[in-house]
Design a protein around this motif. Structure first.
Motif, PDB file in Angstrom:
ATOM      1  N   LEU A 263     -20.862  23.679  39.542  1.00 39.51           N
ATOM      2  CA  LEU A 263     -21.148  22.274  39.272  1.00 39.51           C
ATOM      3  C   LEU A 263     -21.814  22.110  37.908  1.00 39.51           C
ATOM      4  O   LEU A 263     -21.517  21.157  37.172  1.00 39.51           O
ATOM      5  CB  LEU A 263     -22.046  21.694  40.369  1.00 39.51           C
ATOM      6  N   LYS A 264     -22.690  23.048  37.561  1.00 35.13           N
ATOM      7  CA  LYS A 264     -23.331  22.993  36.239  1.00 35.13           C
ATOM      8  C   LYS A 264     -22.286  23.142  35.139  1.00 35.13           C
ATOM      9  O   LYS A 264     -22.306  22.412  34.139  1.00 35.13           O
ATOM     10  CB  LYS A 264     -24.379  24.094  36.119  1.00 35.13           C
ATOM     11  N   ARG A 265     -21.344  24.077  35.321  1.00 32.30           N
ATOM     12  CA  ARG A 265     -20.283  24.285  34.332  1.00 32.30           C
ATOM     13  C   ARG A 265     -19.429  23.034  34.200  1.00 32.30           C
ATOM     14  O   ARG A 265     -19.085  22.608  33.079  1.00 32.30           O
ATOM     15  CB  ARG A 265     -19.422  25.477  34.733  1.00 32.30           C
ATOM     16  N   LEU A 266     -19.077  22.421  35.322  1.00 34.07           N
ATOM     17  CA  LEU A 266     -18.268  21.208  35.294  1.00 34.07           C
ATOM     18  C   LEU A 266     -19.005  20.079  34.571  1.00 34.07           C
ATOM     19  O   LEU A 266     -18.410  19.331  33.780  1.00 34.07           O
ATOM     20  CB  LEU A 266     -17.931  20.769  36.723  1.00 34.07           C
ATOM     21  N   GLY A 267     -20.309  19.956  34.839  1.00 36.95           N
ATOM     22  CA  GLY A 267     -21.097  18.919  34.191  1.00 36.95           C
ATOM     23  C   GLY A 267     -21.169  19.112  32.690  1.00 36.95           C
ATOM     24  O   GLY A 267     -21.059  18.143  31.918  1.00 36.95           O
ATOM     25  N   GLU A 268     -21.336  20.351  32.263  1.00 38.34           N
ATOM     26  CA  GLU A 268     -21.404  20.634  30.828  1.00 38.34           C
ATOM     27  C   GLU A 268     -20.061  20.354  30.148  1.00 38.34           C
ATOM     28  O   GLU A 268     -20.017  19.813  29.034  1.00 38.34           O
ATOM     29  CB  GLU A 268     -21.828  22.083  30.610  1.00 38.34           C
ATOM     30  N   ALA A 269     -18.971  20.717  30.813  1.00 37.84           N
ATOM     31  CA  ALA A 269     -17.644  20.455  30.248  1.00 37.84           C
ATOM     32  C   ALA A 269     -17.383  18.955  30.169  1.00 37.84           C
ATOM     33  O   ALA A 269     -16.834  18.453  29.176  1.00 37.84           O
ATOM     34  CB  ALA A 269     -16.574  21.140  31.096  1.00 37.84           C
ATOM     35  N   ARG A 270     -17.785  18.224  31.208  1.00 34.79           N
ATOM     36  CA  ARG A 270     -17.637  16.767  31.187  1.00 34.79           C
ATOM     37  C   ARG A 270     -18.419  16.156  30.035  1.00 34.79           C
ATOM     38  O   ARG A 270     -17.902  15.333  29.269  1.00 34.79           O
ATOM     39  CB  ARG A 270     -18.134  16.182  32.508  1.00 34.79           C
ATOM     40  N   ASP A 271     -19.684  16.553  29.896  1.00 37.26           N
ATOM     41  CA  ASP A 271     -20.531  15.986  28.846  1.00 37.26           C
ATOM     42  C   ASP A 271     -19.993  16.291  27.458  1.00 37.26           C
ATOM     43  O   ASP A 271     -20.025  15.439  26.560  1.00 37.26           O
ATOM     44  CB  ASP A 271     -21.964  16.515  28.983  1.00 37.26           C
ATOM     45  N   SER A 272     -19.487  17.501  27.275  1.00 34.37           N
ATOM     46  CA  SER A 272     -18.943  17.876  25.976  1.00 34.37           C
ATOM     47  C   SER A 272     -17.727  17.019  25.622  1.00 34.37           C
ATOM     48  O   SER A 272     -17.596  16.535  24.488  1.00 34.37           O
ATOM     49  CB  SER A 272     -18.556  19.357  25.982  1.00 34.37           C
ATOM     50  N   ALA A 273     -16.846  16.797  26.601  1.00 37.85           N
ATOM     51  CA  ALA A 273     -15.656  15.979  26.353  1.00 37.85           C
ATOM     52  C   ALA A 273     -16.038  14.520  26.091  1.00 37.85           C
ATOM     53  O   ALA A 273     -15.482  13.876  25.189  1.00 37.85           O
ATOM     54  CB  ALA A 273     -14.705  16.076  27.546  1.00 37.85           C
ATOM     55  N   LEU A 274     -16.992  14.001  26.857  1.00 35.85           N
ATOM     56  CA  LEU A 274     -17.439  12.620  26.656  1.00 35.85           C
ATOM     57  C   LEU A 274     -18.086  12.451  25.287  1.00 35.85           C
ATOM     58  O   LEU A 274     -17.886  11.440  24.608  1.00 35.85           O
ATOM     59  CB  LEU A 274     -18.426  12.213  27.753  1.00 35.85           C
ATOM     60  N   ALA A 275     -18.873  13.447  24.867  1.00 38.87           N
ATOM     61  CA  ALA A 275     -19.528  13.382  23.559  1.00 38.87           C
ATOM     62  C   ALA A 275     -18.497  13.412  22.440  1.00 38.87           C
ATOM     63  O   ALA A 275     -18.630  12.695  21.437  1.00 38.87           O
ATOM     64  CB  ALA A 275     -20.513  14.538  23.413  1.00 38.87           C
ATOM     65  N   ASP A 276     -17.460  14.236  22.587  1.00 37.46           N
ATOM     66  CA  ASP A 276     -16.400  14.288  21.572  1.00 37.46           C
ATOM     67  C   ASP A 276     -15.737  12.918  21.426  1.00 37.46           C
ATOM     68  O   ASP A 276     -15.476  12.453  20.308  1.00 37.46           O
ATOM     69  CB  ASP A 276     -15.348  15.333  21.959  1.00 37.46           C
ATOM     70  N   GLU A 277     -15.453  12.274  22.549  1.00 34.83           N
ATOM     71  CA  GLU A 277     -14.831  10.954  22.504  1.00 34.83           C
ATOM     72  C   GLU A 277     -15.769   9.935  21.861  1.00 34.83           C
ATOM     73  O   GLU A 277     -15.348   9.093  21.065  1.00 34.83           O
ATOM     74  CB  GLU A 277     -14.464  10.494  23.919  1.00 34.83           C
ATOM     75  N   LEU A 278     -17.052  10.012  22.205  1.00 32.88           N
ATOM     76  CA  LEU A 278     -18.022   9.057  21.678  1.00 32.88           C
ATOM     77  C   LEU A 278     -18.125   9.177  20.160  1.00 32.88           C
ATOM     78  O   LEU A 278     -18.142   8.171  19.441  1.00 32.88           O
ATOM     79  CB  LEU A 278     -19.377   9.298  22.330  1.00 32.88           C
ATOM     80  N   ARG A 279     -18.170  10.393  19.661  1.00 33.80           N
ATOM     81  CA  ARG A 279     -18.236  10.592  18.208  1.00 33.80           C
ATOM     82  C   ARG A 279     -16.996  10.044  17.520  1.00 33.80           C
ATOM     83  O   ARG A 279     -17.065   9.446  16.448  1.00 33.80           O
ATOM     84  CB  ARG A 279     -18.398  12.084  17.878  1.00 33.80           C
ATOM     85  N   SER A 280     -15.834  10.262  18.128  1.00 31.98           N
ATOM     86  CA  SER A 280     -14.589   9.816  17.503  1.00 31.98           C
ATOM     87  C   SER A 280     -14.481   8.297  17.470  1.00 31.98           C
ATOM     88  O   SER A 280     -13.754   7.735  16.642  1.00 31.98           O
ATOM     89  CB  SER A 280     -13.385  10.400  18.252  1.00 31.98           C
ATOM     90  N   GLU A 281     -15.198   7.619  18.359  1.00 33.57           N
ATOM     91  CA  GLU A 281     -15.132   6.155  18.434  1.00 33.57           C
ATOM     92  C   GLU A 281     -16.111   5.485  17.490  1.00 33.57           C
ATOM     93  O   GLU A 281     -16.021   4.280  17.264  1.00 33.57           O
ATOM     94  CB  GLU A 281     -15.407   5.702  19.870  1.00 33.57           C
ATOM     95  N   ARG A 282     -17.049   6.247  16.954  1.00 33.79           N
ATOM     96  CA  ARG A 282     -18.084   5.644  16.104  1.00 33.79           C
ATOM     97  C   ARG A 282     -17.614   5.530  14.656  1.00 33.79           C
ATOM     98  O   ARG A 282     -16.750   6.233  14.221  1.00 33.79           O
ATOM     99  CB  ARG A 282     -19.370   6.469  16.181  1.00 33.79           C
TER     100      ARG A 282
END
Length: 282
Positions: A263-282
């Motif tokens: 679950l920790k690994r899944l959470g970290e992978a989710r956060d990393s993908a969400l952060a990548d999208e957030l940066r690309s939208e700014r």
């Protein structure tokens, strides 16, 4: 602006950091100040790790205390989904700061009921953040029946200035928008697995790699136009009567197969993908 975060769990800590990153002075009120400081630090490290902002000045604007005697211009409550608990904590803030906006991060309690319980319904407004707050732009803004429209306007403008995407919930219905959609989909997912239609893994795959992949670009209403109104009308007539109408989901722990490390690994992978999208939208 002076912001008080009442309850500094995972959600509250990230919400507080977001206000500090936006230039506001933030006091986080928590029973366990040491644990809250660790959550704040973890939130700031998330920002640093994914290059989402400069944290040096934000750190100077953040303070954690277990003393509830804090005056503020805006209070954001983020404690467990218990009406009496939320109302009691917001009443204390309302008494100390008679002009403050009283915002709640509730995901399921009607804002009208909360405002009445607080005794200051004109100042109470819902600001429901999506988890994790630092990585999810939309915030549901919910007015109760007696919320002052200027409070809604102030909160909406403040959130927009923080880089969020305020979503105005026009009627104070249980679950607002996000959770009504989320649980409607979850109810059907549970039915599909319980009835042996598909495995848990395959249902996750259809939602994650199918629906979510398409809905990331176009929402359900835009999909009607793209897919053809007649097609959707015919499919809806055939399928809507067959969709689950269950009024309970049962114990959802039966669907959690992963251990703590996974679950920790899944959470970290989710956060990393969400952060990548957030940066690309700014």
């Amino acid at each position: 602006m002076r912001v008080a975060i009442v309850g500094a769990g995972l959600m509250g800590a990230q919400i507080g950091c977001e206000y500090a990153l936006g230039g506001h002075d933030v006091t986080l009120i928590a029973r366990d100040a040491a644990a809250a400081e660790q959550r704040v630090e973890a939130s700031l490290q998330l920002v640093e790790e994914h290059a989402l902002g400069a944290t040096a000045q934000a750190r100077e604007r953040l303070r954690v205390t277990s003393d509830p005697a804090v005056e503020c211009d805006v209070a954001v409550e983020s404690v467990p989904e218990d009406l009496e608990l939320k109302a009691r904590l917001l009443r204390e803030v309302a008494a100390r700061s008679p002009e403050a906006v009283l915002a709640s991060n509730t995901s399921s309690i009607p804002i009208t009921a909360l405002g009445d319980a607080v005794g200051a319904p004109e100042r109470v407004v819902g600001t429901h953040y999506l988890n994790p707050p630092l990585l999810m732009p939309p915030v549901e803004v919910v007015a109760g029946e007696r919320t002052d429209p200027t409070v809604v306007a102030t909160v909406t403008a403040t959130l927009r200035a923080l880089g969020k995407q305020p979503v105005l919930v026009r009627r104070d219905v249980p679950g607002f928008v996000w959770n009504r959609l989320q649980f409607a989909l979850l109810r059907e997912c549970v039915w599909l697995v319980d009835q042996g239609v598909a495995s848990m893994e395959d249902v996750d795959r259809v939602v994650r790699d199918g629906l979510a992949r398409r809905w990331r670009r176009v929402g359900p209403f835009a999909s009607i136009g793209l897919g053809g109104v007649d097609t959707w009308n015919r499919a809806g007539s055939n399928l809507v009567p067959e969709i689950s109408t269950a009024d309970e989901l049962g114990d959802l722990s039966r669907f959690v197969a992963a251990d703590a490390d996974e679950l920790k690994r899944l959470g970290e992978a989710r956060d990393s993908a969400l952060a990548d999208e957030l940066r690309s939208e700014r």
